[in-house]
Motif scaffolding. Sequence first.
Motif, PDB file in Angstrom:
ATOM      1  N   UNK A 274      -6.608  -8.840   8.092  1.00 24.14           N
ATOM      2  CA  UNK A 274      -7.677  -7.955   7.633  1.00 24.14           C
ATOM      3  C   UNK A 274      -7.286  -7.140   6.403  1.00 24.14           C
ATOM      4  N   UNK A 275      -5.972  -6.931   6.224  1.00 24.17           N
ATOM      5  CA  UNK A 275      -5.569  -5.974   5.195  1.00 24.17           C
ATOM      6  C   UNK A 275      -5.867  -6.382   3.751  1.00 24.17           C
TER       7      UNK A 275
ATOM      8  N   UNK B 120      -0.007 -11.500  10.563  1.00 27.59           N
ATOM      9  CA  UNK B 120      -0.624 -10.553  11.477  1.00 27.59           C
ATOM     10  C   UNK B 120      -1.703  -9.724  10.816  1.00 27.59           C
ATOM     11  N   UNK B 121      -1.640  -9.641   9.505  1.00 27.44           N
ATOM     12  CA  UNK B 121      -2.548  -8.700   8.841  1.00 27.44           C
ATOM     13  C   UNK B 121      -3.623  -9.438   8.073  1.00 27.44           C
TER      14      UNK B 121
ATOM     15  N   UNK C 281      -9.849  12.266  -3.206  1.00 19.38           N
ATOM     16  CA  UNK C 281     -10.683  11.088  -3.371  1.00 19.38           C
ATOM     17  C   UNK C 281     -11.985  11.447  -4.058  1.00 19.38           C
ATOM     18  N   UNK C 282     -12.746  10.397  -4.482  1.00 17.96           N
ATOM     19  CA  UNK C 282     -14.019  10.672  -5.140  1.00 17.96           C
ATOM     20  C   UNK C 282     -14.968  11.308  -4.133  1.00 17.96           C
TER      21      UNK C 282
ATOM     22  N   UNK D 240      -7.143   8.387   1.458  1.00 16.84           N
ATOM     23  CA  UNK D 240      -8.577   8.177   1.219  1.00 16.84           C
ATOM     24  C   UNK D 240      -8.874   6.779   0.698  1.00 16.84           C
ATOM     25  N   UNK D 241      -7.841   6.103   0.211  1.00 21.34           N
ATOM     26  CA  UNK D 241      -8.048   4.752  -0.313  1.00 21.34           C
ATOM     27  C   UNK D 241      -7.929   3.690   0.778  1.00 21.34           C
TER      28      UNK D 241
ATOM     29  N   UNK E 251      -6.787  14.959  -7.029  1.00 16.32           N
ATOM     30  CA  UNK E 251      -6.997  13.512  -6.980  1.00 16.32           C
ATOM     31  C   UNK E 251      -6.912  12.979  -5.554  1.00 16.32           C
ATOM     32  N   UNK E 252      -6.016  13.555  -4.746  1.00 12.48           N
ATOM     33  CA  UNK E 252      -5.836  13.021  -3.392  1.00 12.48           C
ATOM     34  C   UNK E 252      -7.040  13.235  -2.503  1.00 12.48           C
TER      35      UNK E 252
ATOM     36  N   UNK F 203      -8.946  -5.071   1.935  1.00 15.13           N
ATOM     37  CA  UNK F 203      -9.255  -3.645   1.892  1.00 15.13           C
ATOM     38  C   UNK F 203      -8.406  -2.952   0.839  1.00 15.13           C
ATOM     39  N   UNK F 204      -8.443  -1.640   0.830  1.00 12.09           N
ATOM     40  CA  UNK F 204      -7.544  -0.917  -0.050  1.00 12.09           C
ATOM     41  C   UNK F 204      -8.197  -0.415  -1.301  1.00 12.09           C
ATOM     42  N   UNK F 205      -7.392  -0.069  -2.295  1.00 11.23           N
ATOM     43  CA  UNK F 205      -7.908   0.659  -3.441  1.00 11.23           C
ATOM     44  C   UNK F 205      -8.566  -0.239  -4.480  1.00 11.23           C
TER      45      UNK F 205
ATOM     46  N   UNK G  13       0.819  -1.218   0.000  1.00 12.25           N
ATOM     47  CA  UNK G  13       0.000   0.000   0.000  1.00 12.25           C
ATOM     48  C   UNK G  13       0.854   1.270   0.000  1.00 12.25           C
TER      49      UNK G  13
ATOM     50  N   UNK H  18       0.257  18.396  13.177  1.00 11.28           N
ATOM     51  CA  UNK H  18       1.065  17.222  12.856  1.00 11.28           C
ATOM     52  C   UNK H  18       2.450  17.672  12.395  1.00 11.28           C
TER      53      UNK H  18
END
Lengths: 273, 271
Positions: free
Chosen positions: B4-5, B1-2, B269-270, A146-147, B266-267, B8-10, A140, B172
């Motif tokens: 769940x990952x 360990x992951x 997101x839709x 946002x993704x 673009x960042x 998900x994602x794009x 990733x 931050x």
Amino acid sequence: MRSTPRDINAVHDPAAATSRIQIRGLGKYFDELCVFDDIDLDVGSAEVVTLVGPSGCGKTTLLRCIDGLVAPSTGEVRIDGAPVVEPPEGVAVVFQHFGLFPWKTVFRNVAYGLRMAGVSRRAIAERVPAFIELVGLRGFENSYPYQLSGGMQQRAGLARALAVEPKVLLMDEPFGALDAQTREVLQFELLRIWDTRPTSMVFVTHSIDEAVLMGDRVVVLKGRPSTVHQVIDVDLARPRTRATTTDPRFHELREQVWNLVMSTPDDHNSVER
Amino acid sequence: MTTTTPTLGPAPAPAAARPVRRRRSSALLTYGASLLAGAAIWELAGHLIDPVFLVPFTDTVRRLGELVASGELPTALLASAQVFGAGLIIAVLVGLPAGLLLARVRFLRVGLEDWITGLYAMPMVALIPFILAIFGFGFTPKVIVVFLFAVFPVIITVYEGASSIPARHIEVARSFRARERHLWRDVVIPYTIPFAMTGIRLAIARALVGMIAAEFFLAVSGLGELILITSRRFDTAAVFATILVVCILGVLLLALGHALERRFAAWRGPS
Ligand SMILES: Nc1ncnc2c1ncn2[C@@H]1O[C@H](COP(=O)(O)OP(=O)(O)O)[C@@H](O)[C@H]1O
Ligand SMILES: [Mg+2]
């Protein structure tokens, strides 16, 4: 609120000698509003102190003071003996809102702290993937926040904080915005990571279970203004795992903290007055 | 360990691609049909109305071909493009830093905010006589007019964007020991880019108006001149042909502006 000079203190006080964070007589006012007052707290170099207290009691403000993001009204914070006046090197924060920059990819978000610390591009290219791997985000690197799901965003937030190899980690309800299941997964992952690289950690949480599970000590904040109401030593063995949560001692401690948090806020103050 | 990952994602992006394409092609059909209908109505009306006022679509297109072949239109287009381009580019180069400084430097903001909103609200055409008086005729005053038309939307949108940066982003950055210049590099500028693109899109539209206004009211030149002289000769077909070119230019430039906006946001997101 001791009157002895600090440097003498640091030499003669055995507790202070081992503590990484020293908080002395810390108070914060916003105009008339006193958020917290007279907070004394020491955190060891490999100790996790969890802070619990009702929402609005000043936990975030306290973390900001420890990180030098806001100036306290009274008292002071020292890290390794040096007074904190601005965000010190070697202190990293994990935010409840994840704090990722939405215009940066996961890779660049994780690299951000290193870049700010002046680490060379080559060293960044070497170190960032290791931390992305550590938090389970491989694949990733080029995604934008946002993704990603909330849990994955906080993994990135965690990687960004860990990447600078901080000696102090400040966690402001890091899992507070996540669903229960993700929250649990990340709690145990954080414990596992912490076991491999113990640091000084101040961990703010709403959840009493989380406070007991993560902390070596639980600090209960209470009152208006908030003060340290009680500190509970958590004598649960490390490494802590899922099995810890079935330990009868875990439940005892949880009940103890629960009762402290739930007792009428003004009980103790009114007796004193 | 992951465990769940991986789920998900794009991943959703490819799945969404097909309906989008279908929607886009049906939109193109509608678009084409509406253009055809417009041309048809224009054609019909052109045959019913006195040719001094309105010329049929086909005659306009024929005259457009002649203007291109004679070199009149390309010459005018080139002259206009220079005024437009120079004015717009200067407006962007001035507007971006001005908006950012306004947002980040307190005394500038306090001192200048009302002036800038006031100038933005003011119809720029009203300034043309002053520009004429100060700079006279020639290329420069026309560029200044285009600049004045275009610069304020850039300043205002950049300023508004840069002042709306959520405090958490700044915090931050500060927690990682960012100084003001780091803030600009990692937070202020990237956060503001989508706003800047919106500003540029607005600036393009206003620069086009400014260009024609300058070419009408200062030394006549370019497409503005072509419209003026052909209308004096009652060459209505040529007037319409030139206006058609200005319209097409506007549509194309705005499409470019939209594309820029989308590319740089673009960042987000839709939405
Ligand atoms: N910058 C600020 N200005 C004024 N009041 C503030 C500011 N930051 C926090 N507060 C107030 O301080 C109190 C404690 O806030 P906070 O530290 O966020 O609490 P917690 O994190 O425990 O929920 C709240 O009443 C909040 O409104
Ligand atoms: Mg908080």
